[in-house]
Design a protein around this motif. Structure first.
Motif, PDB file in Angstrom:
ATOM      1  N   TYR A  41       0.819  -1.219   0.000  1.00  0.00           N
ATOM      2  CA  TYR A  41       0.000   0.000   0.000  1.00  0.00           C
ATOM      3  C   TYR A  41       0.848   1.262   0.000  1.00  0.00           C
ATOM      4  O   TYR A  41       0.520   2.232  -0.677  1.00  0.00           O
ATOM      5  CB  TYR A  41      -0.925   0.039   1.230  1.00  0.00           C
ATOM      6  N   GLN A  42       1.946   1.264   0.762  1.00  0.00           N
ATOM      7  CA  GLN A  42       2.705   2.488   0.988  1.00  0.00           C
ATOM      8  C   GLN A  42       4.025   2.560   0.234  1.00  0.00           C
ATOM      9  O   GLN A  42       4.671   3.596   0.239  1.00  0.00           O
ATOM     10  CB  GLN A  42       3.012   2.633   2.486  1.00  0.00           C
ATOM     11  N   GLU A  92     -11.190   7.826   8.597  1.00  0.00           N
ATOM     12  CA  GLU A  92     -11.712   8.724   7.568  1.00  0.00           C
ATOM     13  C   GLU A  92     -13.131   9.146   7.944  1.00  0.00           C
ATOM     14  O   GLU A  92     -13.855   8.360   8.543  1.00  0.00           O
ATOM     15  CB  GLU A  92     -11.735   8.018   6.207  1.00  0.00           C
ATOM     16  N   PRO A  96      -6.812  10.375   7.345  1.00  0.00           N
ATOM     17  CA  PRO A  96      -6.657   9.332   6.327  1.00  0.00           C
ATOM     18  C   PRO A  96      -5.822   8.148   6.838  1.00  0.00           C
ATOM     19  O   PRO A  96      -4.648   8.003   6.505  1.00  0.00           O
ATOM     20  CB  PRO A  96      -5.963  10.065   5.184  1.00  0.00           C
ATOM     21  N   ASP A 138      -2.409   8.304   5.014  1.00  0.00           N
ATOM     22  CA  ASP A 138      -2.188   9.449   4.134  1.00  0.00           C
ATOM     23  C   ASP A 138      -1.768   9.037   2.722  1.00  0.00           C
ATOM     24  O   ASP A 138      -0.813   9.573   2.164  1.00  0.00           O
ATOM     25  CB  ASP A 138      -1.152  10.381   4.754  1.00  0.00           C
ATOM     26  N   LEU A 139      -2.501   8.061   2.176  1.00  0.00           N
ATOM     27  CA  LEU A 139      -2.217   7.577   0.822  1.00  0.00           C
ATOM     28  C   LEU A 139      -3.333   7.993  -0.123  1.00  0.00           C
ATOM     29  O   LEU A 139      -4.388   8.465   0.303  1.00  0.00           O
ATOM     30  CB  LEU A 139      -2.087   6.050   0.836  1.00  0.00           C
ATOM     31  N   ASP A 140      -3.118   7.771  -1.418  1.00  0.00           N
ATOM     32  CA  ASP A 140      -4.182   8.090  -2.366  1.00  0.00           C
ATOM     33  C   ASP A 140      -5.351   7.123  -2.172  1.00  0.00           C
ATOM     34  O   ASP A 140      -5.224   6.070  -1.536  1.00  0.00           O
ATOM     35  CB  ASP A 140      -3.658   8.091  -3.804  1.00  0.00           C
ATOM     36  N   GLU A 141      -6.505   7.494  -2.690  1.00  0.00           N
ATOM     37  CA  GLU A 141      -7.735   6.725  -2.474  1.00  0.00           C
ATOM     38  C   GLU A 141      -7.629   5.265  -2.934  1.00  0.00           C
ATOM     39  O   GLU A 141      -8.072   4.366  -2.220  1.00  0.00           O
ATOM     40  CB  GLU A 141      -8.928   7.418  -3.143  1.00  0.00           C
TER      41      GLU A 141
END
Length: 187
Positions: A41-42, A92, A96, A138-141
């Motif tokens: 994910y990151q 959320e 995030p 704090d990642l994109d959707e």
């Protein structure tokens, strides 16, 4: 028990009152499994902070030694307990973050948190304490959605036999002491 990826004390600088953390580390195999998922994910930034459950992230309101003595006292009087991680939750839209739920052991984490704050420690996070283990932040959707979906059925249990006392030095968190719950020897 050591926290992979976070330095350990040795001949390191003197701790200071401006940063103090108390965490629950994961067993090595479980930490590796969650780290691998977090990397999906990151990306490479996932390894900066190993998987853990934060009890206090803040500073001391007195000297480092008085704060450390308080943490030692809390650890010595607490009993080991089991944490069960089950599925995901999110902060959320307020923040995030996707996390693993602490389905069992949350009351013990909260009790430790409250006992720690009854001494010369201050928790500096802007949100109320909720025991959890962050898997995406704090990642994109698309990455946040993937983390929520893939980790929704995750489950693991582990025994908590110690807590780690950390200081933020030289740009990163450093383990100062691993303190056994109940006063035994650290795992």
């Amino acid at each position: 028990m050591s926290v992979p990826g976070i330095g350990q004390s040795g001949a390191s600088p003197v701790p200071h009152a401006d940063s103090l953390g108390v965490i629950i580390s994961l067993p090595a195999a479980l930490a590796a499994e969650i780290s691998a998922r977090r990397a999906v994910y990151q990306g490479p930034d996932a390894a900066v902070v190993p998987p853990h459950i934060t009890l206090v992230s803040g500073r001391t309101t007195d000297t480092w030694e008085k704060a450390a003595e308080h943490v030692r006292s809390v650890a010595a009087t607490a009993a080991p307990f089991v944490i069960s991680l089950r599925g995901t939750g999110t902060f959320e839209p307020v923040s995030p973050v996707v996390y693993l739920n602490v389905a069992r052991g949350g009351a013990e984490c909260t009790e430790l948190h409250e006992q720690l704050l009854a001494g010369p420690l201050e928790h500096l996070l802007e949100f109320d304490f909720l025991p959890h283990l962050t898997v995406a932040h704090d990642l994109d959707e698309p990455a946040m959605t993937l983390a929520k979906s893939e980790m929704a059925t995750f489950n693991a249990d582990f025994e908590v036999g110690s807590i780690g006392l950390f200081d933020h030095l030289g740009g990163g968190w450093e383990l100062r002491e691993e303190l056994s719950l109940g006063g035994g020897k650290p795992a």
